[in-house]
Design an enzyme around this catalytic site. Structure first.
Site, PDB file in Angstrom:
ATOM      1  N   PRO A 106       0.468  -1.193   0.035  1.00  0.00           N
ATOM      2  CA  PRO A 106      -0.013  -0.093  -0.565  1.00  0.00           C
ATOM      3  C   PRO A 106       0.720   1.609  -0.147  1.00  0.00           C
ATOM      4  CG  PRO A 106      -0.688  -1.720   2.099  1.00  0.00           C
ATOM      5  CD  PRO A 106       0.743  -2.311   0.953  1.00  0.00           C
ATOM      6  N   GLU A 107       0.741   2.354  -0.840  1.00  0.00           N
ATOM      7  CA  GLU A 107       0.839   3.431  -0.463  1.00  0.00           C
ATOM      8  C   GLU A 107       0.382   4.606   0.203  1.00  0.00           C
ATOM      9  OE1 GLU A 107       2.785   5.082  -4.146  1.00  0.00           O
ATOM     10  OE2 GLU A 107       2.068   2.809  -5.388  1.00  0.00           O
TER      11      GLU A 107
ATOM     12  N   LYS B 255       3.747   5.050   4.807  1.00  0.00           N
ATOM     13  CA  LYS B 255       3.794   3.429   5.417  1.00  0.00           C
ATOM     14  C   LYS B 255       3.148   3.228   6.111  1.00  0.00           C
ATOM     15  CE  LYS B 255       5.150   2.792   0.314  1.00  0.00           C
ATOM     16  NZ  LYS B 255       5.926   2.077  -0.391  1.00  0.00           N
TER      17      LYS B 255
ATOM     18  N   ARG C 189      12.096  -3.591  -8.436  1.00  0.00           N
ATOM     19  CA  ARG C 189      11.063  -3.055  -8.542  1.00  0.00           C
ATOM     20  C   ARG C 189      10.755  -2.388 -10.484  1.00  0.00           C
ATOM     21  NH1 ARG C 189       7.996  -1.093  -4.103  1.00  0.00           N
ATOM     22  NH2 ARG C 189       6.538  -1.119  -5.451  1.00  0.00           N
TER      23      ARG C 189
END
Length: 269
Positions: free
Chosen positions: A2-3, A52, A258
């Site tokens: 989640p951002e 986060k 990523r």
């Protein structure tokens, strides 16, 4: 993972539904049992997020720190509560709602000093009123690392993940491999302002939308995006698909483990 907008959205929800009242806290799974008993029955003073990281502040001197990681989730229901299903690390029962935490990377009981130390390691959070964007600029301006990598470093900017990274660079036509020390200060100022607006919109909607009105499905006569991440985007997870602006296939490459997405034409520099 989640951002940042997701954690702020959770913080607002927990503040609204649990703060100001005693909260029953337990650990049906058992892995957080001792810590849960230490705050069980205390008043939740405040729920807030930085990047986060989520913090539940209990009176008078205890804080529950949560980092969801890759698979962590909160699920919520109205009272009366049902029997916990699955590996519930932490259950919170308030006056009207129950929320269950499953699969977090971190769920720990900490002190205020420890919370301050965690926050001190993080970069400015675009969603916090106390954010100091000049701290991020100082790190970016002196670094030779690609701007696409710097935007993902949580000690540079807290809360930005792969979606916001890719979309912010596209919206400002920035080559993702541009060294940070070659980024123009005026461009950075515009990027920060845009990032704040995008993430605030994400908190309101619960999804990430980054396309301009002229590039929405309705305006372009195209089908809405179907993706578990939701939201209308320019390049994120659109590898091989045509850019909405120039038609060039969106590119993808690995950067620091990523996936990186960009348009080779519109972000050529």
């Amino acid at each position: 993972m989640p951002e940042g907008h997701t954690l702020h959205r959770l913080a607002r929800s927990h503040q609204r539904k649990f703060a100001g009242h005693p909260v029953t806290v337990s650990s049906p799974q058992g892995r957080f049992a001792a810590e849960a008993s230490a705050v069980d029955g205390r008043v939740l003073v405040k729920a807030h997020a930085h990047g986060k990281h989520l913090f539940h502040v209990y009176a008078p001197d205890a804080i529950v720190h949560v980092h969801l990681g890759l698979i962590g989730t909160f699920t919520e229901q109205l009272l009366p509560e049902s029997v916990p299903v699955g590996q519930v690390r932490m259950r919170m029962i308030g006056a009207t709602h129950v929320t269950d935490l499953r699969g977090p990377n971190i769920c720990e009981l900490i002190t205020e000093d420890r919370m301050d130390a965690i926050r001190a390691r993080l970069g400015p959070d675009p969603l916090r009123r106390d954010a100091k964007p000049e701290r991020a600029w100082a790190r970016i301006h002196k670094s030779k690392l690609p701007i696409a990598r710097l935007l993902m470093e949580q000690d540079v900017i807290a809360g930005v993940g792969n979606v916001y990274r890719a979309e912010l660079l596209f919206r400002h036509r920035i080559p993702p491999m541009l060294p940070g020390n070659q980024l123009d200060r005026a461009v950075w100022t515009d990027m920060w302002t845009d990032l704040v607006a995008l993430m605030r919109d994400g908190v309101r909607k619960g999804r990430i939308d980054t396309v301009a009105p002229e590039h929405t499905p309705k305006a372009m006569g195209r089908a809405p995006r179907v993706d578990r991440h939701g939201g209308e985007v320019y390049v994120y997870r659109r590898a091989g698909m045509p850019c909405f602006l120039c038609g060039t296939p969106v590119a993808m490459a690995d950067l620091a483990g990523r996936n990186l997405y960009w348009c080779p034409v519109d972000q050529a520099g």
